[in-house]
Write an enzyme that holds these catalytic residues in place. Sequence first.
Site, mmCIF file in Angstrom:
data_model
loop_
_atom_site.group_PDB
_atom_site.id
_atom_site.type_symbol
_atom_site.label_atom_id
_atom_site.label_comp_id
_atom_site.label_asym_id
_atom_site.label_seq_id
_atom_site.Cartn_x
_atom_site.Cartn_y
_atom_site.Cartn_z
ATOM 1 N N HIS A 1 1.534 6.450 11.042
ATOM 2 C CA HIS A 1 2.039 5.967 9.794
ATOM 3 C C HIS A 1 2.258 4.363 9.700
ATOM 4 C CE1 HIS A 1 4.829 6.587 6.295
ATOM 5 N NE2 HIS A 1 5.255 5.519 6.594
ATOM 6 N N GLU A 2 2.743 3.726 10.577
ATOM 7 C CA GLU A 2 2.983 2.312 10.276
ATOM 8 C C GLU A 2 1.688 1.460 10.385
ATOM 9 O OE1 GLU A 2 5.702 1.146 9.180
ATOM 10 O OE2 GLU A 2 6.780 3.050 9.546
ATOM 11 N N HIS B 1 -0.080 1.189 7.208
ATOM 12 C CA HIS B 1 0.577 0.167 6.622
ATOM 13 C C HIS B 1 -0.133 -1.124 7.060
ATOM 14 C CE1 HIS B 1 3.983 2.086 4.216
ATOM 15 N NE2 HIS B 1 4.297 2.219 5.170
ATOM 16 N N GLU C 1 2.509 3.085 0.531
ATOM 17 C CA GLU C 1 2.752 4.217 1.274
ATOM 18 C C GLU C 1 1.624 5.105 1.229
ATOM 19 O OE1 GLU C 1 5.540 6.002 3.812
ATOM 20 O OE2 GLU C 1 5.775 4.028 2.698
#
Length: 513
Positions: free
Chosen positions: A264-265, A268, A303
């Site tokens: 997830h990160e 980003h 996101e």
Amino acid sequence: MGTSFENLNNEIKKFNDVLNTMNILIWDSRTKMPKKGASGRGSQIGSLTSVAREILLSSKMRKLFDESDNETHNLNDDTFERKTLKHLGEAIEYHDKIPEKIQVRKAEIEPLAHNAWAEAREKKDFSIFKPLLQEQVDIAIEQAHCIGFKEHPYDALMQRFEPGESVKSLKKLFDVLKSGLGEILKETSKVEKPNKSFLYKNYPVEKQIEFSTKIASKFGYDFDRGRLDSTVHPFEISFTRDDVRITTRYYEDFINPSLFGTLHEAGHGIYEQNINEKYTRSAMTTDFLSFYAVGGVSFGAHESQSRLYENHIGRSKIFWENHFGDLKDCFPEALKNVSAEDFFRAVNVVEPSLIRVESDESTYDFHIMLRVDIESMLIDKSLKVADLPTVWNEQIKQYLDLEVPDDSQGVLQDIHWSGGQFGTFCNYTIGNVMAAQLMETMKKTNPEIQNDINQANYEPLLNWLTSNIHTHGRRYTRNELLERSTGETLNPLPYINYLKGKASQVYGVKFND
């Protein structure tokens, strides 16, 4: 281009440098700083906030803005120069409305509030966090009234994170999602859930790091321009595209948080690392409203990239067919007698849970709806901070039919309120919706990219996302990016269809549409 705009751009670079310095201090406060450093760190960030504000609202910046406006008035609105002036003009107007003391105080208490939140979470005691949370809520309410709003004070706060959204627009979006997600919950609840007990066996942390960093790198996260650290609540933060840092958290008895948290990160981080290099230290990598050095155009757009890599890729069946062997090599005992199919089904179980960041895709957005409801009530003063744990627990029961055993698994689970980030939770659902739209379009217009993904080659996907999203920085709005890349603005139907397709794969259920 004349000298006025060049001089203006140099002032913006100076402003951006101050914000990046604040980012470094914030990263350190959440990863390395000793607990007793919070007070001094708050003062440091508060001082830098004052410096940044002085640069932005100075007579020099205003004079250069006016001169640059005259100098570039014949240029197309889509040019770098005119976009820069648009962003800067809106920011000056916005911050003129907010007294400096409010902005500085908010910055000063963030490290203190973060420490109080972390301690309260550890001790499962909301009362430890309550006084500083009350101050953050009071500041947010004051900010909302300074900024101004037509219908609801919460709308003013969302302007920072997701411009154009409102309580009314979110209600329309959430109503569509409640119906579609509710149907998925209903149908999957009729079928036996896949076994996921092996996710809670022993997973040595060093091997978790080895596997997740390998996959993040394969997705395109550049560790020569980034690093991975552990923290209480995972986040990504950047100090220009050449220093983009990500964090995660580790549990030896549960693999999901670090595995999917890292992916997830990394999503980003990939966004920030692939913004056009010429936009470095410019208005296209500066969130003037939030005083934040970031290239993503909105929190929802950001996101969309993290959720795309975490879920559309990282939780897909083909991903685990390609990479489960590597995972099993890292954890041969924990995954003994487990197949790629077993693992795929286990990480896609549809089951209401208490923790937002560990919830499955089909129940995740109910967590967001709950938080938006609560925040909007805090900001319009229909909910008191003292009553927050009780109302939170009631809402969890209403949305997910769960009982909250303690504050750490309820009202204290998120970091956002310690930083005064009221109005940002909607971004997660907007990111989910946007990610599905992007993936649907990519598969229709460039089906060969999915073929590459099927072969564990993620570079073509990265190139497509960079061309359509990353490279533009803050040049276009979220909806402009969506229209340019998919031909439409925010539309929840591809997201619902994606989740129904996943539920059919995992559970074998059928849907009427």
